[in-house]
Write an enzyme that holds these catalytic residues in place. Structure first.
Site, PDB file in Angstrom:
ATOM      1  N   CYS A   1       0.112 -28.871 -43.493  1.00 56.54           N
ATOM      2  CA  CYS A   1      -1.039 -28.859 -42.590  1.00 56.54           C
ATOM      3  C   CYS A   1      -1.393 -27.434 -42.181  1.00 56.54           C
ATOM      4  O   CYS A   1      -0.556 -26.699 -41.647  1.00 56.54           O
ATOM      5  CB  CYS A   1      -0.727 -29.696 -41.347  1.00 56.54           C
ATOM      6  SG  CYS A   1      -2.078 -29.769 -40.144  1.00 56.54           S
TER       7      CYS A   1
ATOM      8  N   ARG B   1      -8.335 -33.553 -47.761  1.00 55.76           N
ATOM      9  CA  ARG B   1      -7.452 -34.140 -48.769  1.00 55.76           C
ATOM     10  C   ARG B   1      -6.688 -35.352 -48.253  1.00 55.76           C
ATOM     11  O   ARG B   1      -5.825 -35.896 -48.954  1.00 55.76           O
ATOM     12  CB  ARG B   1      -6.452 -33.081 -49.251  1.00 55.76           C
ATOM     13  CG  ARG B   1      -7.096 -31.852 -49.874  1.00 55.76           C
ATOM     14  CD  ARG B   1      -6.086 -30.718 -49.992  1.00 55.76           C
ATOM     15  NE  ARG B   1      -5.668 -30.233 -48.681  1.00 55.76           N
ATOM     16  CZ  ARG B   1      -4.723 -29.312 -48.484  1.00 55.76           C
ATOM     17  NH1 ARG B   1      -4.109 -28.782 -49.546  1.00 55.76           N
ATOM     18  NH2 ARG B   1      -4.402 -28.932 -47.268  1.00 55.76           N
TER      19      ARG B   1
ATOM     20  N   ASP C   1      -8.301 -32.681 -42.411  1.00 59.35           N
ATOM     21  CA  ASP C   1      -8.144 -32.149 -43.765  1.00 59.35           C
ATOM     22  C   ASP C   1      -8.823 -33.068 -44.787  1.00 59.35           C
ATOM     23  O   ASP C   1      -8.590 -34.281 -44.802  1.00 59.35           O
ATOM     24  CB  ASP C   1      -6.660 -32.015 -44.098  1.00 59.35           C
ATOM     25  CG  ASP C   1      -6.404 -31.160 -45.322  1.00 59.35           C
ATOM     26  OD1 ASP C   1      -6.893 -31.524 -46.424  1.00 59.35           O
ATOM     27  OD2 ASP C   1      -5.716 -30.137 -45.211  1.00 59.35           O
TER      28      ASP C   1
ATOM     29  N   CYS D   1      -5.525 -36.070 -39.402  1.00 62.11           N
ATOM     30  CA  CYS D   1      -6.037 -34.706 -39.516  1.00 62.11           C
ATOM     31  C   CYS D   1      -7.394 -34.694 -40.215  1.00 62.11           C
ATOM     32  O   CYS D   1      -7.683 -35.540 -41.058  1.00 62.11           O
ATOM     33  CB  CYS D   1      -5.032 -33.855 -40.293  1.00 62.11           C
ATOM     34  SG  CYS D   1      -5.492 -32.104 -40.420  1.00 62.11           S
TER      35      CYS D   1
ATOM     36  N   HIS E   1       0.358 -34.625 -41.875  1.00 67.18           N
ATOM     37  CA  HIS E   1       0.626 -34.411 -43.304  1.00 67.18           C
ATOM     38  C   HIS E   1       1.358 -33.093 -43.515  1.00 67.18           C
ATOM     39  O   HIS E   1       1.196 -32.145 -42.738  1.00 67.18           O
ATOM     40  CB  HIS E   1      -0.668 -34.450 -44.125  1.00 67.18           C
ATOM     41  CG  HIS E   1      -1.625 -33.320 -43.828  1.00 67.18           C
ATOM     42  ND1 HIS E   1      -1.663 -32.168 -44.579  1.00 67.18           N
ATOM     43  CD2 HIS E   1      -2.569 -33.165 -42.869  1.00 67.18           C
ATOM     44  CE1 HIS E   1      -2.596 -31.369 -44.103  1.00 67.18           C
ATOM     45  NE2 HIS E   1      -3.157 -31.947 -43.063  1.00 67.18           N
TER      46      HIS E   1
END
Length: 217
Positions: A101, A46, A44, A42, A98
């Site tokens: 999400c 993080r 993302d 992803c 994750h």
């Protein structure tokens, strides 16, 4: 541009720290890459792929997009996969989603977000195929996290349905496709026990005969 100066400062500090440990680090990196793994994850911020698995630059080939999808018609995804398997000769493809999400969560809601709604349609399809299980989970967070897992499993299957992976298997090339989930609250990885490494694990409807027997006249 002043707010970006810190990034250049960080870059100089990073170079200094690397060279203190290894004087030829960058010259070695510039020569070639030889990763064993392709990470499809992803976007993302993080979820830093290399750091999660403790690998250095050059050891992990990475492709990231919103909600770690691998649609059959996405030429970006297909090009990355083909390059990784046919040219880099990677041995493991890892699809890593994750928990928490945002893309998965948005796919479960009915409000309009924009262009991304068309992308997240792929996750809505996963929900539709697993509606009975998902609707039976009363807790919203747990339901979202389970959809994140099911989404990973579907992307693993999508990858194995490609002519790229099936062609590698037909050539005798060792390629395994794995499904994982990352838990940001703990930093831990979870293996979803979803690993395909040969054509026999693919449903017959998705198997593609890539070679044709020669006929004699």
């Amino acid at each position: 541009m002043r707010e970006l100066k810190i990034l250049f400062q960080n870059n100089r500090e990073w170079i200094r720290a690397r060279l203190e440990k290894d004087q030829v680090y960058f010259s070695r990196m510039a020569e070639a890459q030889d990763p064993l793994y392709l990470w499809i994850g992803c976007s993302d911020s993080r979820v830093p792929a290399n750091e999660i698995v403790g690998l250095e630059p050059g050891e992990l080939f990475v492709h990231r997009n919103v909600a770690n999808l691998f649609p059959h018609t996405d030429f970006n995804c297909l090009s990355v996969l083909e390059y990784a398997i046919d040219l880099l000769k990677i041995k493991h493809v890892i699809v890593c989603g994750h928990y928490g999400c945002g893309g998965v969560k948005a796919a479960m809601e009915d409000h309009h977000l924009g262009l991304v709604d068309n992308w997240l349609r792929n996750i809505r399809d996963v929900y539709a195929r697993n509606r009975e299980e998902l609707d039976g989970i009363p807790d919203q967070k747990e339901r979202t996290n389970r959809l994140a897992e099911l989404n990973v499993i579907q992307q693993v299957l999508n990858i194995c349905h490609t002519t790229i992976v099936q062609g590698a298997w037909e050539r005798g090339q060792s390629v395994a496709v794995h499904g994982w989930i990352y838990d940001m609250s703990t930093g831990g990885l979870k293996d979803l026990d979803c690993c395909l490494s040969n054509i026999d694990q693919v449903e017959s409807i998705y198997r593609i005969r890539l070679s044709r027997k020669k006929t004699t006249s």
